[in-house]
Motif scaffolding. Structure first.
Motif, PDB file in Angstrom:
ATOM      1  N   LEU A   1       5.286  53.314  26.069  1.00  0.00           N
ATOM      2  CA  LEU A   1       4.147  52.400  25.884  1.00  0.00           C
ATOM      3  C   LEU A   1       4.630  51.034  25.382  1.00  0.00           C
ATOM      4  O   LEU A   1       4.175  49.978  25.834  1.00  0.00           O
ATOM      5  N   LEU A   2       5.585  51.076  24.477  1.00  0.00           N
ATOM      6  CA  LEU A   2       6.140  49.842  23.921  1.00  0.00           C
ATOM      7  C   LEU A   2       6.828  49.018  25.017  1.00  0.00           C
ATOM      8  O   LEU A   2       6.699  47.790  25.078  1.00  0.00           O
ATOM      9  N   ASN A   3       7.548  49.721  25.894  1.00  0.00           N
ATOM     10  CA  ASN A   3       8.204  49.038  27.015  1.00  0.00           C
ATOM     11  C   ASN A   3       7.186  48.319  27.889  1.00  0.00           C
ATOM     12  O   ASN A   3       7.382  47.171  28.299  1.00  0.00           O
ATOM     13  N   VAL A   4       6.128  49.051  28.197  1.00  0.00           N
ATOM     14  CA  VAL A   4       5.096  48.469  29.063  1.00  0.00           C
ATOM     15  C   VAL A   4       4.454  47.273  28.369  1.00  0.00           C
ATOM     16  O   VAL A   4       4.253  46.219  28.987  1.00  0.00           O
ATOM     17  N   GLN A   5       4.164  47.422  27.091  1.00  0.00           N
ATOM     18  CA  GLN A   5       3.572  46.321  26.324  1.00  0.00           C
ATOM     19  C   GLN A   5       4.456  45.078  26.386  1.00  0.00           C
ATOM     20  O   GLN A   5       3.986  43.954  26.580  1.00  0.00           O
TER      21      GLN A   5
END
Lengths: 331, 169
Positions: A40-44
């Motif tokens: 999720l952090l990567n996508v953010q």
């Protein structure tokens, strides 16, 4: 919720596009699976970086240059609103090329246009090699050469048309919105032939060892359908890059959809009554929804109509399984 | 923009398109100015340099203007379709060089974007760069809303993973 489904909802979760129940489910899975949280952090981060990249400033002279280019194009003898003139010009060029070729090849009869036609047909057959069932190409070619309504055809008159290939009607502007009737409009006799601009080779992954096209059949075990409600699985089929200037394609798809108990719709789910096409369009998209169990039959029906499924893209959705098909059709 | 165009600048797309179809060049000019920046931004991210992006956006806007005259498709849809088509063609014609990975965020982003396929790239740029919503993206790309959402999901996961080790959080 299985992490598989959670990961497929991260993007919608970030956009706040999930119903409350699903959002809470995703948050529950995130709290238990740190690897998912990292994802999720990567996508953010990626979204942030792409968003920060814009907006860009277009060159100052862009709009005046565009307007000037448009003006120059309008003044060109090859451009303009007069389509008849353009068609005649195109025919003139074609005849000139054919004549030139015949002379160059040392042939006696320079007006042997059937031979030129046969060569063009052979090239098109080559293009479609394997895209239609062996028994169908002739029937499709007859449709292609159908004269306009009311005109007689000596060569074709004795042959029966395949079912559904009757009217040479292009689905044009709907004069009667809300009606289920498809209204045919008159087309120039060569409209179908003019429609294909850049035929694309069918991808190799859909060819068998003999080089024949095989319709794509989704592997349901590998592409699980998320169906929490337990409702029957549906396929939404987006038929795109249909060579829509062909007078028969959308009618055929419309009839096929009806035969399968569904309707042809546009990309927003609105039933297509009549498709508006401009002279420059060489494709349009059309959608229909089918029970998944009918998919194989549907593909074989397409093949019988001379349409070849070229590209597929399994696509998961909360409500249904979507499948994008590229359908090619002999113009 | 010329002074007499100022009032028209407030008009909605549909009205401007109607006027442009009727031959009002001023209305077309307002539309072109309205969409030139986002269309250029899309081309710039797609093609990676200002020269190619400038050529692409010019051709895209010419194509858009011509299509607008004979199509009832909303201008916003037409303009992004034209830009994507131009970029796609140019990217095929000249192999876009993969950017190096040892510079700043800008270069890293370019490198990651160059790894996406056309479907992923178009939906990602339309959403996260241009700022269209899923319904608008679906219309531009002739997809169902669900397909647009799935593509966006795939594109974001992919670029997120590509950037994973390259971006300081």
């Amino acid at each position: 919720m299985h992490p598989f489904f959670a990961i497929n909802r991260l993007s919608a979760y970030l956009d706040g596009d999930l119903p409350r129940r699903e959002r809470l489910e995703v948050e529950r899975v995130l709290s238990r699976h740190p690897e998912l949280e990292a994802e999720l952090l990567n996508v953010q981060n990626a979204v942030r970086l792409v968003s920060q990249a814009g907006p860009a400033r277009a060159p100052r002279r862009l709009v005046p240059e565009v307007l000037q280019a448009l003006e120059e194009r309008q003044q060109s003898p090859f451009r303009g609103p007069d389509r008849v003139r353009n068609v005649l010009l195109g025919l003139g060029v074609t005849v000139s090329i054919a004549t030139g070729l015949a002379v160059w090849m040392g042939r006696d009869n320079v007006a042997d246009t059937p031979a030129v036609d046969a060569a063009a047909d052979a090239a098109m057959d080559d293009f479609l090699d394997g895209a239609t069932e062996p028994a169908q190409p002739d029937a499709v070619a007859e449709v292609e050469n159908d004269p306009p309504e009311g005109a007689a055809s000596d060569e074709d008159s004795g042959d029966a048309e395949p079912a559904g290939f009757g009217d040479a009607g292009l689905l044009a502007n709907d004069p009667n919105p809300g009606s289920d009737e498809l209204v045919p409009v008159e087309l120039p006799p060569d409209a179908g032939r003019m429609s294909i601009s850049e035929p694309r080779r069918l991808p190799d992954q859909n060819r068998n060892a003999a080089g024949e096209i095989e319709p794509f059949i989704p592997d349901w075990d590998k592409e699980p359908v998320h169906d929490e409600a337990g409702s029957s699985t549906l396929l939404q089929v987006a038929v795109y890059r249909v060579y829509a200037n062909n007078p028969n394609v959308l009618r055929e798809l419309h009839d096929l959809a009806q035969a399968n108990g569904t309707l042809l719709t546009d990309s927003m789910g609105k039933p297509i009554q009549i498709r508006s096409l401009s002279g420059s369009d060489d494709f349009a998209s059309a959608h229909l929804t089918l029970p998944a169990a009918n998919m194989e039959v549907f593909l074989s029906q397409l093949a019988r109509l001379g349409m070849a499924v070229a590209i597929s893209e399994p696509d998961s959705d909360a409500e249904r399984q979507s499948l994008l098909l590229e359908v090619m059709y002999k113009p | 923009m010329s002074a007499e165009l100022q009032p028209d600048a407030q008009l909605p797309d549909a009205e401007l398109a109607r006027r442009a179809r009727g031959g009002e060049t001023d209305a077309l000019e307002v539309l072109l100015r309205r969409y030139q920046d986002p269309a250029y931004g899309l081309c710039l991210r797609w093609l990676g340099d200002t020269r190619h992006a400038g050529d692409a956006v010019k051709d895209a806007l010419v194509s858009f203007s011509e299509q607008l005259r004979r199509s009832t498709t909303p201008p916003a849809v037409l303009v992004y379709q034209s830009a994507i088509a131009e970029c796609e063609e140019r990217a095929k014609a000249r192999k876009i060089e993969k950017a190096g990975l040892d510079e700043g965020d800008e270069t890293r982003l370019r490198a990651a974007l160059s790894e996406l396929d056309i479907n992923e790239l178009s939906v990602l740029l339309l959403r996260d760069l241009v700022g269209l919503d899923l319904d608008q993206i679906a219309e531009v790309l002739a997809l169902s809303r669900g397909s647009a959402r799935s593509r966006l999901q795939r594109a974001r996961l992919k670029i997120g993973r590509l950037l994973e080790t390259r971006i300081d959080v």
